[in-house]
Motif scaffolding. Structure first.
Motif, mmCIF file in Angstrom:
data_model
loop_
_atom_site.group_PDB
_atom_site.id
_atom_site.type_symbol
_atom_site.label_atom_id
_atom_site.label_comp_id
_atom_site.label_asym_id
_atom_site.label_seq_id
_atom_site.Cartn_x
_atom_site.Cartn_y
_atom_site.Cartn_z
ATOM 1 N N LEU A 153 -2.087 7.219 16.663
ATOM 2 C CA LEU A 153 -1.903 7.526 15.234
ATOM 3 C C LEU A 153 -3.032 8.399 14.688
ATOM 4 C CD1 LEU A 153 -0.174 6.938 12.661
ATOM 5 C CD2 LEU A 153 -1.714 5.002 12.242
ATOM 6 N N THR A 154 -4.255 7.886 14.754
ATOM 7 C CA THR A 154 -5.408 8.598 14.192
ATOM 8 C C THR A 154 -6.532 8.684 15.229
ATOM 9 O OG1 THR A 154 -6.258 6.523 13.282
ATOM 10 C CG2 THR A 154 -4.883 7.875 11.838
ATOM 11 N N ILE B 125 6.354 5.876 9.554
ATOM 12 C CA ILE B 125 5.260 6.832 9.425
ATOM 13 C C ILE B 125 5.371 7.634 8.132
ATOM 14 C CG2 ILE B 125 4.182 8.895 10.426
ATOM 15 C CD1 ILE B 125 3.626 6.394 12.038
ATOM 16 N N LEU C 13 3.244 13.615 15.643
ATOM 17 C CA LEU C 13 3.976 12.664 14.803
ATOM 18 C C LEU C 13 4.795 13.385 13.735
ATOM 19 C CD1 LEU C 13 1.250 9.920 14.211
ATOM 20 C CD2 LEU C 13 3.238 9.766 15.725
ATOM 21 N N LEU D 282 -4.026 12.508 11.058
ATOM 22 C CA LEU D 282 -2.916 12.015 11.879
ATOM 23 C C LEU D 282 -2.513 13.000 12.959
ATOM 24 C CD1 LEU D 282 -1.173 11.010 8.621
ATOM 25 C CD2 LEU D 282 -1.926 9.314 10.304
#
Length: 472
Positions: free
Chosen positions: A217-218, A401, A181, A177
């Motif tokens: 996100l990834t 998240i 974030l 990740l």
């Protein structure tokens, strides 16, 4: 440094109702004014135009004398220090630091705007990217991260693409990740140029790479060159996935042995530049207040999960029976030093064997039963309340998240709660424990202990010059 009118105008612009955000919590005026003044940067990463003395310099860096270079570097250091005084002193975190609830108001909309501004790449500086993925638990990943930042600094790179730096939700989803974030990049970037800044990927500027997949996100990095060692837009850092962590371990060993001073970049990170995303901090702070930890607390890293039972390193130093740890702790402190104690452990791993009928692990079952019992009855004959945060707190947060990627989020919550504790008790066989102690040491928190077979030993008394080093 800035006019009263400018400061007042900026504060008015971010007022919401009766609440005026504390600018220093999210960022500093230097960072915001980068946008206001439309500053241009030279190939050396130094401001050419603009009014900020923090980065002011002449156009041709090579023409400067050595004495002028040294003086300019000191001026840059002093100005960053003036923005973050508690991150640079031995006294460290006093009232008014990031933990203080008076400066903890968080608005996700405003923070996201500040994040976008902070992550805007500068055009004429060298930029790095990390081509490898994370591995290991949270603090093993941190050693890789710290080693990476040291390597970026050694390479004289001013920026690192944030999408290339990821953290693994080990023991959870196993997803990799994005760094921003989970960690406060706005605050981090306010330490520039003393630390390399994080920037968002720009396909026009960084033509040697592409990011694919769920980039918010990834993200997955793809290199557009045959040999990444020859890439320059951005430069690839680390020839192997282990290089950054190994270099960090070797560097720490030299520091402890006295052959090298602790690097300024490492000190900035330890003393406050590296901190959780303000959304995570808000979860942490709300728990800290509601659970009564604000009245004072100890943090115990109880590394008694099944994987530690099987771990074959430093066997003579391990204590995996929770009752032995508790009994030694209460013997060390006959009178409770604080009214609360936070148990830090991985409930998911412990329950995976303690509640599995197909696995015969009597010690895991016993440890879980003891922990669940003291959560209800307390310690020191009920005079000390026992708390649990970590994964449980992350799951209950309801955050899109952090509740989903609870393993990574829980580790971050536990780590910074342990750093903030009045007293910390850990173990030398855990990198998590050692890194908590190192961070606390450089923030002026010396009440740190290890539980060892039959005893509780202080690790950072006032006469020691260095915190303990992870050796297992």
């Amino acid at each position: 440094m800035y006019s009263t009118t400018m400061k007042k105008s900026f504060l008015r612009a971010i007022s919401i109702g009766s609440i005026t955000l504390s600018v220093l919590y999210f960022t500093n005026f230097a960072l915001i004014l980068h946008e206001i003044q439309e500053i241009e940067y030279s190939s050396n990463g130094i401001v050419e135009n603009g009014l900020l003395p923090l980065l002011a310099t002449t156009r041709n860096r090579e023409e400067l004398s050595n004495s002028t270079k040294v003086r300019r570097q000191q001026n840059r250091h002093d100005d960053v220090l003036s923005l973050h005084p508690t991150s640079s002193e031995a006294g460290i975190f006093k009232n008014g630091d990031w933990w203080n609830d008076k400066k903890s108001y968080y608005d996700p909309i405003i923070y996201d705007q500040l994040r976008k501004t902070a992550l805007k790449p500068y055009r004429n500086v060298t930029t790095a990217a990390y081509p490898h993925g994370p591995f290991g638990g949270f603090r093993n990943q941190y050693m890789t991260f710290a080693g990476l930042i040291l390597m970026v600094d050694q390479g004289n790179h001013s920026q690192i693409i944030v999408e290339s730096v990821k953290w693994k939700d080990l023991f959870g989803t196993n997803q990799r990740l994005r760094h921003d974030l989970f960690f406060d990049v706005v605050h981090w970037n306010s330490f520039y140029p003393m630390l390399p800044r994080f920037v968002k990927y720009d396909s026009d500027l960084f033509t040697d790479v592409t990011f694919v997949g769920k980039t918010e996100l990834t993200p997955t990095i793809k290199w557009n060159v045959k040999n990444i060692s020859g890439a320059t837009k951005p430069f690839a850092i680390g020839s192997t996935g282990l290089q950054a962590q190994n270099q960090y371990k070797q560097y720490v060993k030299r520091v402890v042995e006295g052959s090298q001073e602790r690097h300024r970049v490492d000190l900035w990170m330890l003393r406050g530049a590296f901190r959780p995303h303000p959304a995570l901090h808000s979860i942490m702070l709300e728990y800290w207040k509601k659970a009564g930890l604000s009245m004072g607390y100890m943090a115990l890293h109880a590394r008694i999960e099944p994987d530690m039972q099987k771990h074959n390193m430093c066997v003579d130093a391990k204590v995996t029976n929770i009752t032995h740890i508790i009994n030694n702790l209460q013997a060390k402190f006959p009178t409770p030093p604080k009214p609360n104690i936070l148990f830090i452990f991985n409930r998911e791993i412990l329950e995976s064997e303690a509640k599995n009928e197909n696995i015969d692990n009597a010690l895991a079952k016993y440890n879980l039963d003891v922990i669940d019992n003291v959560m209800k009855t307390g310690l020191w004959n009920g005079r000390v309340r026992v708390h649990e945060a970590g994964v449980s707190l992350a799951k209950k947060s309801g955050h899109d998240i952090y509740s989903k990627y609870f393993s990574l989020s829980g580790s971050i919550l536990d780590f910074f709660l342990a750093v903030q504790a009045d007293i910390f008790i850990g173990t030398e066989v855990s990198s998590f424990s050692i890194d908590v102690e190192i961070t606390r040491f450089y923030r002026g928190k010396r009440d740190n202990y290890h539980y060892v077979p039959g005893n509780i030993e202080m690790t950072t008394p006032s006469n020691v010059k260095h915190p303990p080093r992870f050796k297992c």
